[in-house]
Design a protein around this motif. Structure first.
Motif, mmCIF file in Angstrom:
data_model
loop_
_atom_site.group_PDB
_atom_site.id
_atom_site.type_symbol
_atom_site.label_atom_id
_atom_site.label_comp_id
_atom_site.label_asym_id
_atom_site.label_seq_id
_atom_site.Cartn_x
_atom_site.Cartn_y
_atom_site.Cartn_z
ATOM 1 N N ARG A 138 0.832 -1.218 0.000
ATOM 2 C CA ARG A 138 0.000 0.000 0.000
ATOM 3 C C ARG A 138 0.862 1.263 0.000
ATOM 4 N NH1 ARG A 138 -5.509 0.474 2.152
ATOM 5 N NH2 ARG A 138 -6.045 2.656 1.928
ATOM 6 N N GLU A 139 1.969 1.238 0.714
ATOM 7 C CA GLU A 139 2.849 2.411 0.770
ATOM 8 C C GLU A 139 3.411 2.743 -0.613
ATOM 9 O OE1 GLU A 139 6.926 3.965 2.936
ATOM 10 O OE2 GLU A 139 5.915 2.190 3.741
ATOM 11 N N SER A 140 3.776 1.739 -1.373
ATOM 12 C CA SER A 140 4.272 1.968 -2.734
ATOM 13 C C SER A 140 3.194 2.612 -3.601
ATOM 14 C CB SER A 140 4.723 0.652 -3.372
ATOM 15 O OG SER A 140 5.840 0.145 -2.712
ATOM 16 N N ALA A 141 1.979 2.080 -3.519
ATOM 17 C CA ALA A 141 0.868 2.644 -4.295
ATOM 18 C C ALA A 141 0.597 4.088 -3.867
ATOM 19 C CB ALA A 141 -0.378 1.791 -4.130
ATOM 20 N N ASN A 142 0.618 4.342 -2.574
ATOM 21 C CA ASN A 142 0.387 5.704 -2.071
ATOM 22 C C ASN A 142 1.493 6.662 -2.497
ATOM 23 O OD1 ASN A 142 -2.037 5.082 -0.861
ATOM 24 N ND2 ASN A 142 -1.147 4.721 1.162
ATOM 25 N N ASN A 143 2.728 6.185 -2.505
ATOM 26 C CA ASN A 143 3.846 7.034 -2.952
ATOM 27 C C ASN A 143 3.644 7.484 -4.397
ATOM 28 O OD1 ASN A 143 5.171 6.833 -0.505
ATOM 29 N ND2 ASN A 143 6.533 5.187 -1.176
ATOM 30 N N ILE A 144 3.231 6.552 -5.242
ATOM 31 C CA ILE A 144 3.006 6.899 -6.650
ATOM 32 C C ILE A 144 1.839 7.866 -6.788
ATOM 33 C CG2 ILE A 144 2.368 5.972 -8.911
ATOM 34 C CD1 ILE A 144 3.822 3.354 -8.056
ATOM 35 N N VAL A 145 0.743 7.596 -6.089
ATOM 36 C CA VAL A 145 -0.431 8.472 -6.175
ATOM 37 C C VAL A 145 -0.107 9.866 -5.635
ATOM 38 C CG1 VAL A 145 -2.784 8.825 -5.303
ATOM 39 C CG2 VAL A 145 -2.100 6.584 -6.149
ATOM 40 N N ASN A 146 0.645 9.952 -4.563
ATOM 41 C CA ASN A 146 1.045 11.267 -4.032
ATOM 42 C C ASN A 146 1.912 12.019 -5.031
ATOM 43 O OD1 ASN A 146 -0.344 10.914 -1.638
ATOM 44 N ND2 ASN A 146 1.429 10.083 -0.553
ATOM 45 N N SER A 147 2.788 11.316 -5.694
ATOM 46 C CA SER A 147 3.629 11.949 -6.705
ATOM 47 C C SER A 147 2.791 12.433 -7.891
ATOM 48 C CB SER A 147 4.705 10.961 -7.165
ATOM 49 O OG SER A 147 5.655 11.598 -7.947
ATOM 50 N N ILE A 148 1.794 11.657 -8.263
ATOM 51 C CA ILE A 148 0.867 12.067 -9.333
ATOM 52 C C ILE A 148 0.134 13.343 -8.911
ATOM 53 C CG2 ILE A 148 -1.299 11.437 -10.493
ATOM 54 C CD1 ILE A 148 -0.263 8.518 -10.475
ATOM 55 N N ASP A 149 -0.325 13.380 -7.682
ATOM 56 C CA ASP A 149 -1.026 14.565 -7.177
ATOM 57 C C ASP A 149 -0.130 15.800 -7.182
ATOM 58 O OD1 ASP A 149 -3.383 13.176 -6.821
ATOM 59 O OD2 ASP A 149 -3.002 12.748 -4.696
ATOM 60 N N ASN A 150 1.140 15.630 -6.867
ATOM 61 C CA ASN A 150 2.078 16.762 -6.873
ATOM 62 C C ASN A 150 2.262 17.325 -8.279
ATOM 63 O OD1 ASN A 150 2.439 16.578 -4.107
ATOM 64 N ND2 ASN A 150 4.260 15.296 -4.277
ATOM 65 N N VAL A 151 2.293 16.449 -9.275
ATOM 66 C CA VAL A 151 2.397 16.928 -10.658
ATOM 67 C C VAL A 151 1.126 17.675 -11.040
ATOM 68 C CG1 VAL A 151 2.658 16.240 -13.074
ATOM 69 C CG2 VAL A 151 4.007 15.095 -11.322
ATOM 70 N N ARG A 152 -0.024 17.168 -10.621
ATOM 71 C CA ARG A 152 -1.295 17.862 -10.903
ATOM 72 C C ARG A 152 -1.303 19.272 -10.316
ATOM 73 N NH1 ARG A 152 -4.593 12.865 -9.458
ATOM 74 N NH2 ARG A 152 -5.116 12.017 -11.479
ATOM 75 N N VAL A 153 -0.819 19.403 -9.103
ATOM 76 C CA VAL A 153 -0.762 20.720 -8.456
ATOM 77 C C VAL A 153 0.107 21.666 -9.271
ATOM 78 C CG1 VAL A 153 0.112 21.936 -6.415
ATOM 79 C CG2 VAL A 153 -1.271 19.880 -6.137
ATOM 80 N N LYS A 154 1.236 21.173 -9.739
ATOM 81 C CA LYS A 154 2.150 22.002 -10.535
ATOM 82 C C LYS A 154 1.497 22.410 -11.856
ATOM 83 C CE LYS A 154 6.122 23.865 -11.489
ATOM 84 N NZ LYS A 154 6.515 25.108 -10.887
ATOM 85 N N ILE A 155 0.759 21.496 -12.472
ATOM 86 C CA ILE A 155 0.070 21.816 -13.729
ATOM 87 C C ILE A 155 -0.976 22.900 -13.497
ATOM 88 C CG2 ILE A 155 -1.521 20.919 -15.483
ATOM 89 C CD1 ILE A 155 -0.037 18.239 -15.245
ATOM 90 N N ARG A 156 -1.746 22.773 -12.431
ATOM 91 C CA ARG A 156 -2.758 23.806 -12.119
ATOM 92 C C ARG A 156 -2.100 25.171 -11.911
ATOM 93 N NH1 ARG A 156 -4.776 20.328 -7.915
ATOM 94 N NH2 ARG A 156 -5.807 18.637 -8.985
ATOM 95 N N GLU A 157 -0.964 25.167 -11.256
ATOM 96 C CA GLU A 157 -0.226 26.416 -11.015
ATOM 97 C C GLU A 157 0.210 27.038 -12.345
ATOM 98 O OE1 GLU A 157 4.172 27.207 -9.338
ATOM 99 O OE2 GLU A 157 2.857 26.120 -7.963
ATOM 100 N N VAL A 158 0.711 26.214 -13.258
ATOM 101 C CA VAL A 158 1.151 26.711 -14.558
ATOM 102 C C VAL A 158 -0.038 27.277 -15.326
ATOM 103 C CG1 VAL A 158 2.005 25.969 -16.826
ATOM 104 C CG2 VAL A 158 3.212 25.270 -14.768
#
Length: 144
Positions: free
Chosen positions: A119-139
């Motif tokens: 579960r931690e591996s899956a959460n790490n990937i999903v959190n990283s995906i969310d961080n990219v989404r935040v950056k895209i919204r900012e751009v």
């Protein structure tokens, strides 16, 4: 006397012509700048929306692999392709090498093999995906 009058009129005509040419050049230059900026913004917008789609697809792969234990929809090879596409599109979207997409790539590389059962591996990937989404919204928010 008449020559002075004609000379005066010619000077006014020449000055008016020069000013008109200057305004035309300034207007044309600004128009070219705005068209170029509009094209850049359009490219950024398009690549951003494509990245958001690919991020959603990658997240779906993680969920299918981890929660459903589905080897077809949760195929990590498909995930590698999605991560590659996201990394490539980030060069257009961010117009520079973006740290969040590099972190996503590294996170995927370190966690894809264990995301199905850990579960931690899956959460790490999903959190990283969310961080990219935040950056895209900012751009997208900062486009001019």
């Amino acid at each position: 006397m008449e020559t002075e009058n004609i000379t005066k009129r010619l000077k006014v005509y020449q000055i008016t012509s020069i000013i008109t040419i200057l305004f035309t050049l300034v207007g044309f230059s600004y128009n070219v700048y705005r068209l170029e900026q509009s094209e850049i913004n359009s490219n950024i917008r398009t690549s951003s929306f494509e990245m958001l789609k690919e991020l959603a697809n990658l997240e779906q792969i993680v969920y299918a692999s981890h929660y459903e234990k589905d080897d077809k929809d949760g195929n990590p090879r498909t995930g590698w392709v999605k991560v590659g596409i996201i990394t490539d599109l980030s060069l257009i979207c961010f117009q520079e090498k973006n740290m969040q997409t590099q972190i996503l790539h590294t996170t995927w590389k370190n966690n894809w093999a264990t995301m199905k059962d850990n579960r931690e591996s899956a959460n790490n990937i999903v959190n990283s995906i969310d961080n990219v989404r935040v950056k895209i919204r900012e751009v997208l928010k900062n486009l001019n």
